[in-house]
Design a protein around this motif. Structure first.
Motif, PDB file in Angstrom:
ATOM      1  N   THR A 132      -5.547  -6.813   5.139  1.00 34.24           N
ATOM      2  CA  THR A 132      -5.774  -5.372   5.005  1.00 34.24           C
ATOM      3  C   THR A 132      -5.156  -4.842   3.719  1.00 34.24           C
ATOM      4  O   THR A 132      -5.786  -4.074   2.984  1.00 34.24           O
ATOM      5  N   ILE A 133      -3.939  -5.253   3.434  1.00 30.75           N
ATOM      6  CA  ILE A 133      -3.270  -4.785   2.217  1.00 30.75           C
ATOM      7  C   ILE A 133      -4.046  -5.245   0.980  1.00 30.75           C
ATOM      8  O   ILE A 133      -4.272  -4.453   0.056  1.00 30.75           O
ATOM      9  N   PHE A 134      -4.469  -6.489   0.958  1.00 26.84           N
ATOM     10  CA  PHE A 134      -5.242  -6.997  -0.178  1.00 26.84           C
ATOM     11  C   PHE A 134      -6.531  -6.197  -0.337  1.00 26.84           C
ATOM     12  O   PHE A 134      -6.893  -5.802  -1.456  1.00 26.84           O
ATOM     13  N   TYR A 135      -7.217  -5.929   0.775  1.00 22.95           N
ATOM     14  CA  TYR A 135      -8.450  -5.144   0.732  1.00 22.95           C
ATOM     15  C   TYR A 135      -8.185  -3.754   0.156  1.00 22.95           C
ATOM     16  O   TYR A 135      -8.893  -3.305  -0.755  1.00 22.95           O
ATOM     17  N   VAL A 136      -7.152  -3.073   0.661  1.00 27.85           N
ATOM     18  CA  VAL A 136      -6.842  -1.716   0.197  1.00 27.85           C
ATOM     19  C   VAL A 136      -6.520  -1.723  -1.294  1.00 27.85           C
ATOM     20  O   VAL A 136      -7.059  -0.920  -2.068  1.00 27.85           O
ATOM     21  N   VAL A 137      -5.663  -2.631  -1.717  1.00 30.96           N
ATOM     22  CA  VAL A 137      -5.244  -2.674  -3.122  1.00 30.96           C
ATOM     23  C   VAL A 137      -6.424  -2.966  -4.036  1.00 30.96           C
ATOM     24  O   VAL A 137      -6.619  -2.283  -5.048  1.00 30.96           O
ATOM     25  N   THR A 138      -7.236  -3.956  -3.698  1.00 34.27           N
ATOM     26  CA  THR A 138      -8.357  -4.310  -4.581  1.00 34.27           C
ATOM     27  C   THR A 138      -9.420  -3.218  -4.601  1.00 34.27           C
ATOM     28  O   THR A 138     -10.016  -2.965  -5.653  1.00 34.27           O
ATOM     29  N   GLU A 139      -9.641  -2.555  -3.483  1.00 32.34           N
ATOM     30  CA  GLU A 139     -10.584  -1.439  -3.474  1.00 32.34           C
ATOM     31  C   GLU A 139     -10.087  -0.303  -4.366  1.00 32.34           C
ATOM     32  O   GLU A 139     -10.847   0.229  -5.178  1.00 32.34           O
TER      33      GLU A 139
END
Length: 177
Positions: A153-160
């Protein structure tokens, strides 16, 4: 084209969200290609940068130091992310709210201490009356619940966010998990 500027901040919490951020593992290389991490408990920089594009904030606002820090961070951040249940709801730090700060300090440093019974005044910042989520002090752009949010989730949020998109967290996280 220059890379984005990123920061992470730890207020009153357990650092579980930062541990989950580190659990991104080799994907940290991808994040590093997209942004420079200018400020974080994970790096040695002592001063918050003049401006960060994205800042992840873990923890609740419980002390005067937290209060001052979150205001400075908000003033110097384009996109502020409340990361984890403590930042979003005050969660565990908020469990102290039924008690006065003086009673908490007495319990921790006087009643529960066998030796050197005194309340420190130099290394412990003054507590605020209540521990509150960060949106009760400053405007928050993105809320990421979870205790802690998963690395995915954190990776998704940051990359988005670094790609200029608003992350859709529908079905990706929930409180307490």
């Amino acid at each position: 084209m220059s890379k984005a500027k990123m920061a992470t901040v730890w207020l009153d919490g357990c650092s579980g969200c930062h541990m989950s951020f580190l659990d991104i593992d080799e994907r940290l290389i991808t994040v590093g290609k997209l942004a420079d991490l200018l400020y974080s408990p994970l790096v040695d920089t002592k001063e918050f940068p003049e401006m960060a594009d994205v800042t992840l904030v873990e923890g609740a606002v419980s002390s005067e130091e937290d209060f001052e820090k979150i205001q400075k961070v908000r003033a110097h951040t384009k996109i502020l992310v409340a990361l984890g249940d403590c930042a979003v709801t005050a969660n565990v730090p908020g469990m102290r709210n039924p008690f006065k700060p003086e009673a908490l300090l007495d319990r921790a440093y006087l009643e529960n201490a066998d030796e050197n019974q005194h309340i420190p005044v130099k290394v412990i910042p003054p507590l605020r009356k209540m521990s509150v989520p960060i949106h009760q002090v400053v405007d928050v752009d993105v809320f990421v619940p979870g205790c802690p949010p998963s690395a995915d989730t954190i990776f998704y949020v940051v990359t988005e966010l670094l790609a200029g998109r608003t992350p859709d967290l529908t079905g990706k996280t929930r409180f307490g998990a």
